[in-house]
Motif scaffolding. Structure first.
Motif, PDB file in Angstrom:
ATOM      1  N   ARG A  38       0.804  -1.209   0.000  1.00  0.00           N
ATOM      2  CA  ARG A  38       0.000   0.000   0.000  1.00  0.00           C
ATOM      3  C   ARG A  38       0.848   1.275   0.000  1.00  0.00           C
ATOM      4  NH1 ARG A  38      -5.181  -1.414   1.000  1.00  0.00           N
ATOM      5  NH2 ARG A  38      -5.781   0.739   1.472  1.00  0.00           N
ATOM      6  N   HIS A  39       2.160   1.138  -0.399  1.00  0.00           N
ATOM      7  CA  HIS A  39       2.995   2.329  -0.579  1.00  0.00           C
ATOM      8  C   HIS A  39       4.229   1.918  -1.382  1.00  0.00           C
ATOM      9  CE1 HIS A  39       6.157   1.071   2.248  1.00  0.00           C
ATOM     10  NE2 HIS A  39       5.169   0.582   2.988  1.00  0.00           N
ATOM     11  N   LEU A  40       4.815   2.920  -2.039  1.00  0.00           N
ATOM     12  CA  LEU A  40       6.025   2.674  -2.815  1.00  0.00           C
ATOM     13  C   LEU A  40       7.237   2.528  -1.904  1.00  0.00           C
ATOM     14  CD1 LEU A  40       5.662   5.161  -5.811  1.00  0.00           C
ATOM     15  CD2 LEU A  40       5.780   2.680  -5.980  1.00  0.00           C
ATOM     16  N   ASP A  41       8.093   1.558  -2.237  1.00  0.00           N
ATOM     17  CA  ASP A  41       9.344   1.370  -1.499  1.00  0.00           C
ATOM     18  C   ASP A  41      10.369   2.358  -2.037  1.00  0.00           C
ATOM     19  OD1 ASP A  41      11.848   0.473  -0.516  1.00  0.00           O
ATOM     20  OD2 ASP A  41      11.010  -1.531  -0.211  1.00  0.00           O
ATOM     21  N   GLY A  42      10.887   3.238  -1.142  1.00  0.00           N
ATOM     22  CA  GLY A  42      11.824   4.264  -1.580  1.00  0.00           C
ATOM     23  C   GLY A  42      13.104   3.682  -2.152  1.00  0.00           C
ATOM     24  N   ARG A  43      13.572   2.570  -1.602  1.00  0.00           N
ATOM     25  CA  ARG A  43      14.809   1.987  -2.113  1.00  0.00           C
ATOM     26  C   ARG A  43      14.626   1.437  -3.520  1.00  0.00           C
ATOM     27  NH1 ARG A  43      15.758  -1.898   2.908  1.00  0.00           N
ATOM     28  NH2 ARG A  43      13.529  -2.127   2.444  1.00  0.00           N
ATOM     29  N   LEU A  44      13.486   0.820  -3.767  1.00  0.00           N
ATOM     30  CA  LEU A  44      13.211   0.329  -5.121  1.00  0.00           C
ATOM     31  C   LEU A  44      13.101   1.490  -6.102  1.00  0.00           C
ATOM     32  CD1 LEU A  44      10.584  -2.489  -4.421  1.00  0.00           C
ATOM     33  CD2 LEU A  44      13.023  -2.736  -4.863  1.00  0.00           C
ATOM     34  N   TRP A  45      12.480   2.583  -5.661  1.00  0.00           N
ATOM     35  CA  TRP A  45      12.326   3.761  -6.530  1.00  0.00           C
ATOM     36  C   TRP A  45      13.689   4.367  -6.871  1.00  0.00           C
ATOM     37  CZ3 TRP A  45       8.096   5.783  -8.912  1.00  0.00           C
ATOM     38  CH2 TRP A  45       8.213   7.067  -9.463  1.00  0.00           C
ATOM     39  N   GLU A  46      14.595   4.421  -5.909  1.00  0.00           N
ATOM     40  CA  GLU A  46      15.905   5.011  -6.149  1.00  0.00           C
ATOM     41  C   GLU A  46      16.777   4.113  -7.034  1.00  0.00           C
ATOM     42  OE1 GLU A  46      17.057   5.265  -2.167  1.00  0.00           O
ATOM     43  OE2 GLU A  46      15.714   6.949  -1.689  1.00  0.00           O
ATOM     44  N   ALA A  47      16.694   2.797  -6.829  1.00  0.00           N
ATOM     45  CA  ALA A  47      17.508   1.874  -7.632  1.00  0.00           C
ATOM     46  C   ALA A  47      17.021   1.757  -9.065  1.00  0.00           C
ATOM     47  CB  ALA A  47      17.511   0.488  -6.976  1.00  0.00           C
ATOM     48  N   ARG A  48      15.844   2.265  -9.334  1.00  0.00           N
ATOM     49  CA  ARG A  48      15.246   2.148 -10.666  1.00  0.00           C
ATOM     50  C   ARG A  48      16.119   2.812 -11.735  1.00  0.00           C
ATOM     51  NH1 ARG A  48       9.403   4.704 -12.195  1.00  0.00           N
ATOM     52  NH2 ARG A  48       8.828   3.301 -13.917  1.00  0.00           N
ATOM     53  N   GLY A  49      16.796   3.908 -11.356  1.00  0.00           N
ATOM     54  CA  GLY A  49      17.647   4.582 -12.334  1.00  0.00           C
ATOM     55  C   GLY A  49      18.794   3.704 -12.813  1.00  0.00           C
ATOM     56  N   LEU A  50      19.400   2.928 -11.902  1.00  0.00           N
ATOM     57  CA  LEU A  50      20.487   2.039 -12.303  1.00  0.00           C
ATOM     58  C   LEU A  50      20.006   0.930 -13.226  1.00  0.00           C
ATOM     59  CD1 LEU A  50      22.670   1.626  -9.087  1.00  0.00           C
ATOM     60  CD2 LEU A  50      23.174   2.932 -11.158  1.00  0.00           C
ATOM     61  N   ILE A  51      18.774   0.467 -13.021  1.00  0.00           N
ATOM     62  CA  ILE A  51      18.210  -0.544 -13.920  1.00  0.00           C
ATOM     63  C   ILE A  51      18.138   0.006 -15.338  1.00  0.00           C
ATOM     64  CG2 ILE A  51      16.229  -2.026 -14.346  1.00  0.00           C
ATOM     65  CD1 ILE A  51      17.864  -2.695 -11.844  1.00  0.00           C
ATOM     66  N   GLN A  52      17.783   1.275 -15.475  1.00  0.00           N
ATOM     67  CA  GLN A  52      17.748   1.900 -16.792  1.00  0.00           C
ATOM     68  C   GLN A  52      19.152   1.963 -17.404  1.00  0.00           C
ATOM     69  OE1 GLN A  52      14.707   2.813 -18.058  1.00  0.00           O
ATOM     70  NE2 GLN A  52      13.816   2.016 -16.150  1.00  0.00           N
ATOM     71  N   VAL A  53      20.140   2.265 -16.564  1.00  0.00           N
ATOM     72  CA  VAL A  53      21.523   2.330 -17.049  1.00  0.00           C
ATOM     73  C   VAL A  53      21.966   0.972 -17.588  1.00  0.00           C
ATOM     74  CG1 VAL A  53      23.926   2.749 -16.383  1.00  0.00           C
ATOM     75  CG2 VAL A  53      22.104   4.222 -15.498  1.00  0.00           C
ATOM     76  N   PHE A  54      21.611  -0.115 -16.885  1.00  0.00           N
ATOM     77  CA  PHE A  54      21.984  -1.454 -17.343  1.00  0.00           C
ATOM     78  C   PHE A  54      21.286  -1.822 -18.656  1.00  0.00           C
ATOM     79  CE2 PHE A  54      22.588  -2.611 -12.609  1.00  0.00           C
ATOM     80  CZ  PHE A  54      23.843  -2.012 -12.622  1.00  0.00           C
ATOM     81  N   ALA A  55      20.102  -1.287 -18.873  1.00  0.00           N
ATOM     82  CA  ALA A  55      19.347  -1.648 -20.077  1.00  0.00           C
ATOM     83  C   ALA A  55      19.862  -0.934 -21.326  1.00  0.00           C
ATOM     84  CB  ALA A  55      17.863  -1.328 -19.880  1.00  0.00           C
ATOM     85  N   VAL A  56      20.452   0.254 -21.179  1.00  0.00           N
ATOM     86  CA  VAL A  56      20.865   1.048 -22.343  1.00  0.00           C
ATOM     87  C   VAL A  56      21.902   0.325 -23.210  1.00  0.00           C
ATOM     88  CG1 VAL A  56      22.073   3.150 -23.041  1.00  0.00           C
ATOM     89  CG2 VAL A  56      20.218   3.272 -21.378  1.00  0.00           C
ATOM     90  N   PRO A  57      22.985  -0.256 -22.657  1.00  0.00           N
ATOM     91  CA  PRO A  57      23.944  -0.955 -23.540  1.00  0.00           C
ATOM     92  C   PRO A  57      23.307  -2.119 -24.297  1.00  0.00           C
ATOM     93  CG  PRO A  57      24.900  -0.577 -21.377  1.00  0.00           C
ATOM     94  CD  PRO A  57      23.453  -0.253 -21.261  1.00  0.00           C
ATOM     95  N   LEU A  58      22.374  -2.825 -23.673  1.00  0.00           N
ATOM     96  CA  LEU A  58      21.722  -3.934 -24.357  1.00  0.00           C
ATOM     97  C   LEU A  58      20.894  -3.445 -25.536  1.00  0.00           C
ATOM     98  CD1 LEU A  58      20.575  -5.978 -21.223  1.00  0.00           C
ATOM     99  CD2 LEU A  58      22.641  -6.274 -22.588  1.00  0.00           C
ATOM    100  N   ILE A  59      20.203  -2.331 -25.363  1.00  0.00           N
ATOM    101  CA  ILE A  59      19.426  -1.755 -26.464  1.00  0.00           C
ATOM    102  C   ILE A  59      20.364  -1.294 -27.583  1.00  0.00           C
ATOM    103  CG2 ILE A  59      17.831   0.101 -27.095  1.00  0.00           C
ATOM    104  CD1 ILE A  59      16.782   0.002 -24.209  1.00  0.00           C
ATOM    105  N   ALA A  60      21.512  -0.727 -27.227  1.00  0.00           N
ATOM    106  CA  ALA A  60      22.472  -0.271 -28.239  1.00  0.00           C
ATOM    107  C   ALA A  60      23.026  -1.444 -29.046  1.00  0.00           C
ATOM    108  CB  ALA A  60      23.613   0.493 -27.564  1.00  0.00           C
TER     109      ALA A  60
END
Length: 704
Positions: free
Chosen positions: A195-217
C-alpha cells in the motif's frame, strides 16, 4: 514514499539520463529515415527526458508534482509503440518472423487496449488528489501494473515469434526492455501489496535503466534493417570489457582480503597481504595470457557483434604486413604466414611456394621447424585447392571427410605437428603456393566468415608474392643481360687475340729466322696468354653449355677432378663404393660442376680440415655423388634463400654468384636433384643424385 534518500536518487537517475542522452545522440546521427529507427529514437529521447525529470524531482526532495506521472505515461507509451511496430509482420521485409495466425490479428487491438489503459490511468491521475495519495495506496498502481504487463507480453511475443536463427539479433533488446519493465512490475506489485512505494526500489530504478541502455544499443547495431549504422570499435569494446573485468576482479579480491583480515584473528594481516599478492600475481598471468585473450575475443565476437571481425583493422594490418620493409619484420613470405596466422590466433605456420619446375618448396617459416618438405605439382592437396578453391580444415576433415569428396591427405602432413588449416594462395587460376597454419591458442570453429576472410587475405598476399617474384625475375633478367653484354665484350677481345696470333702464325714462315721477329712473337703470345687467362677467370663459373650428352662412367671423372684439385689444401680424398656407375651427361660440364663444388668446399675449410668426395649407388637406381667438408658451414636460411640464387655471391668481386645455380640447373636437367645439409661451424654435405644410364649392369661393380 518510504525511506527516501535524495542523494542516491539524484545519482541513479542522473546516470540514467546521461546514458539515454548518449544513446539518443548516436541514434540521431546514424538514422537513415526508416520508421522503426525513428520509433526507437523517440523512445530513447522520451526515456532521457523522463530520467531528467526524475533527477530534478529527486534533487528537490520528491515534492508534490503531477508531471512525474505524465512523464511515466509518455515513456511507457513510447516503448509500447516501438514494440508493437517491431512485432508487426510488415515492420520490415528483410526480417522474417514466425508468427502464428492467432498473433497477427490482435496487434493493433493490443495497441488500442494500451491506449485505453493510458487514458484511464490519466483520468485517475487527474482526480487522484495530492501526492500523499500516491505515496500511500493509490488505484493508479493497478494501471501501472497493467501497462507493464502489456509491455512484457509484447517482449515475450517478439522473442517467441522470432526465428531461432535470428534470435541472436533481437535477444539483447528483449533482455534490456524486458528487464526494465520486469523491474517496474516488481516495484508496482510491491506497492499494491504494501500500500505504498518502497523508496529503495524507486531510487535503484535509475540504475536498472543504465543497465538496459547498452543492451538496447547492441540490438540496434545487430539490426541494420532499422537503418541504424551505430558502430562500436571492437578494440574499444575489448579493452573496455577487459578493464571492467579487471576492476571487478580487483574489487572482489579487495573484499576477500578485507574478510580475511576481519575474521583472520592474529594472522589476518599476514593472510590479507599474501592473499592480495597472490591475487595480483594471478591477474598478471591472466592479462598476459595469449590463450585467455584469444578466448575472450571469441566470446566478444560471438555475443556482442554481428560480425566476428573488424574488417577495417584486419585489412589495414594485412596491407601493413605486406608492405613493411623493417629490418626486423622478416621476409615477405614469413610476414604472409604471420599475418594469416594472427587473424585466427594460430600459433605458427609455414608457406610452400611454387618454383620454376612446378614443385612447391617449403619456405616462410614462423614458429614451426624446417622439415625441408617438397610437394609435387600432382599432390592431392594441391590438385584439390586448384579444382575447388577451398580452404582445407584438417579438424573438419577428421570429423566430416565427406565434405572434401575423394581428397586423401598425403603423408607429408604428418611431419607438421598440430596442423590445422591449409590456405591456398591463388593468383587468377594458378596456385602460387599455400600456407599451412597450426592450431589456434583457443579451440574455435571455422565458419563461413573465417573462410572468406582468410581466402580474401590469401588472394591479396598471392598478388604481392607474384609481384615480388616478377620483380626478382626481372632483376635476374637484367643481370643476365649484363652478363651477356660482358660476354660480348669478351668475345670481342678474344677475336682481337685470335687476330694477333693469326698474324704471328702467318708471318712465322717468312721471318722465323729473324731474332727480332721471334722476340716480338713471344711477346705477343705472352700478352695473348695473359688476356686469355683473365677471360677464363671471368668465365670459369659461367661458361656456356658444351657438347651433347653421352653415357660416361663417373669414377674416372671424379678421379680426374680430385687429381686436378690436389694442388689446393685441404687435399680432397676420393671414396668410391661402386665402380662402373654410368650416367648420361656431358663429361666436361659434369666435371666442371663437381670441381666447382669441391673448390667451394676447399675455400670454406681450413688447411688442416678435410674434404671427402664419395661415389655410391642409392636405393632409387641413382648414382649418388657426395662432397662433404668440415668447414664453416651455412645456416638453413642461407641455404634456402640465397645459395642457389643467381648473381648472389659471398666472394665479393671474386665470384659472379652463378656457380651453385648452374650446378643445380644442370643436375635438374639430367633428371637428378641436389640436396644440401649444412650447419654453421660443423661443415656442409652436397648430395648429387643422377639417374643411372640404361647400360648399367651388375658387372659395373668391376673396376674398368
Amino acid at each position: 514514499m518510504a525511506e527516501i534518500n535524495i542523494e542516491v536518487g539524484v545519482i541513479t537517475y542522473g546516470l540514467s539520463a546521461l546514458a539515454y542522452v548518449v544513446l539518443s545522440v548516436l541514434l540521431l546521427t546514424s538514422w537513415r529515415g526508416r520508421l522503426q529507427g525513428a520509433l526507437l529514437l523517440v523512445a530513447c529521447a522520451v526515456a532521457a527526458v523522463w530520467s531528467l525529470m526524475m533527477t530534478y524531482h529527486a534533487a528537490l526532495g520528491y515534492p508534490q508534482s503531477d508531471l512525474v506521472f505524465v512523464a511515466e505515461l509518455l515513456r511507457d507509451m513510447a516503448w509500447i509503440v516501438f514494440l508493437v511496430r517491431l512485432l508487426s509482420p510488415k515492420a520490415n521485409d528483410t526480417f522474417e518472423w514466425q508468427l502464428s495466425s492467432g498473433v497477427r490479428a490482435p496487434f493493433y487491438t493490443v495497441l488500442s487496449l494500451a491506449n485505453l489503459l493510458m487514458v484511464v490511468h490519466l483520468v485517475a491521475w487527474m482526480h487522484g488528489g495530492s501526492l500523499d495519495s500516491v505515496l500511500s495506496f493509490d488505484p493508479r498502481f493497478i494501471g501501472h501494473v497493467l501497462v507493464v504487463i502489456i509491455a512484457l507480453a509484447l517482449v515475450e511475443q517478439i522473442f517467441r515469434n522470432t526465428r531461432p536463427e535470428q534470435r541472436w539479433a533481437i535477444k539483447y533488446l528483449c533482455l534490456g526492455i524486458g528487464g526494465m519493465f520486469a523491474y517496474d512490475f516488481f516495484m508496482y506489485s510491491d506497492a499494491l501489496l504494501l500500500r505504498h512505494l518502497d523508496g529503495r526500489l524507486w531510487e535503484a530504478r535509475g540504475l536498472i535503466q543504465v543497465f538496459a541502455v547498452p543492451l538496447i544499443a547492441v540490438a540496434a547495431v545487430r539490426n541494420p534493417q532499422w537503418s541504424l549504422d551505430v558502430f562500436v570499435s571492437r578494440r574499444v569494446v575489448f579493452h573496455t570489457a577487459a578493464l571492467m573485468a579487471t576492476g571487478g576482479y580487483l574489487i572482489a579480491m579487495a573484499a576477500g582480503g578485507y574478510l580475511i583480515r576481519y575474521y583472520g584473528g592474529s594472522w589476518g594481516g599476514i593472510g590479507q597481504v599474501i592473499f592480495l599478492f597472490g591475487a595480483g600475481f594471478v591477474l598478471l598471468i591472466l592479462l598476459f595470457s595469449g590463450h585467455i585473450r584469444a578466448r575472450f575475443k571469441v566470446f566478444l565476437s560471438k555475443h556482442f557483434f554481428s560480425y566476428k571481425y573488424d574488417y577495417r583493422d584486419e585489412w589495414l594490418n594485412l596491407i601493413a604486413a605486406l608492405t613493411t620493409e623493417d629490418v626486423g619484420s622478416g621476409s615477405l613470405r614469413q610476414r604472409i604466414v604471420q599475418v594469416l596466422a594472427t587473424m585466427v590466433d594460430s600459433t605458427g605456420g609455414c608457406l610452400w611456394l611454387k618454383d620454376e619446375h612446378g614443385r612447391y618448396e617449403q619456405t616462410g617459416l614462423w614458429n614451426v621447424p624446417d622439415r625441408h618438405t617438397v610437394v609435387m605439382a600432382d599432390d592431392p592437396v594441391a590438385r584439390f585447392m586448384i579444382e575447388r578453391d577451398w580452404l582445407i580444415n584438417l579438424a573438419e576433415y577428421q570429423t566430416n571427410p565427406e565434405l572434401y569428396g575423394e581428397l586423401q591427405l598425403p603423408a607429408w602432413l604428418e611431419d607438421v605437428p598440430r596442423a590445422w588449416l591449409i590456405i591456398p594462395l591463388l593468383q587468377r587460376s594458378e596456385l602460387l603456393g599455400f600456407v599451412l597454419l597450426t592450431e589456434s591458442r583457443a579451440a574455435r570453429p571455422i565458419n563461413w566468415e573465417d573462410r572468406d576472410l582468410l581466402k580474401t587475405a590469401a588472394r591479396q598476399a598471392a598478388s604481392y608474392l607474384a609481384l615480388a617474384e616478377a620483380s626478382t625475375a626481372l632483376a635476374s633478367a637484367r643481370q643476365f643481360e649484363a652478363f651477356n653484354r660482358l660476354s660480348a665484350y669478351l668475345v670481342h677481345d678474344l677475336k682481337n687475340v685470335v687476330g694477333q696470333l693469326s698474324l704471328v702464325t702467318t708471318n712465322a714462315k717468312k721471318f722465323s729466322h729473324n731474332p727480332e721477329f721471334v722476340a716480338d712473337a713471344m711477346a705477343t703470345v705472352e700478352n695473348s696468354v695473359t688476356k686469355m687467362q683473365k677471360m677464363l677467370a671471368q668465365l670459369r663459373q659461367g661458361r656456356p653449355a658444351a657438347l651433347a650428352a653421352t653415357a660416361i662412367k663417373l669414377a674416372p671423372v671424379l678421379e680426374e677432378v680430385v687429381r686436378h684439385r690436389a694442388g689446393s689444401r685441404p687435399i680432397p680424398r676420393l671414396e668410391v663404393e661402386r665402380q662402373g656407375l654410368s650416367v648420361v651427361a656431358d663429361r666436361d660440364r659434369l666435371a666442371a660442376v663437381v670441381e666447382h663444388i669441391i673448390q667451394n668446399a676447399q675455400e670454406a675449410t681450413p688447411a688442416e680440415g678435410w674434404v671427402r668426395v664419395g661415389l655410391m649407388k642409392s636405393n632409387k637406381n641413382e648414382a649418388l655423388i657426395e662432397i662433404e667438408d668440415n668447414g664453416c658451414g651455412m645456416d638453413a636460411e642461407f641455404v634456402r634463400e640465397r645459395l642457389f640464387r643467381p648473381f648472389d655471391t659471398t666472394k665479393g668481386n671474386a665470384g659472379m654468384g652463378i656457380g651453385a645455380y648452374e650446378c643445380r640447373e644442370f643436375i635438374l636437367g639430367l633428371g637428378g636433384r641436389v640436396e644440401v645439409k649444412s650447419q654453421p661451424g660443423r661443415g656442409t654435405l652436397f648430395q648429387i643424385s643422377i639417374p643411372l644410364s640404361s647400360g648399367n649392369v651388375a658387372t659395373d661393380e668391376v673396376s674398368p
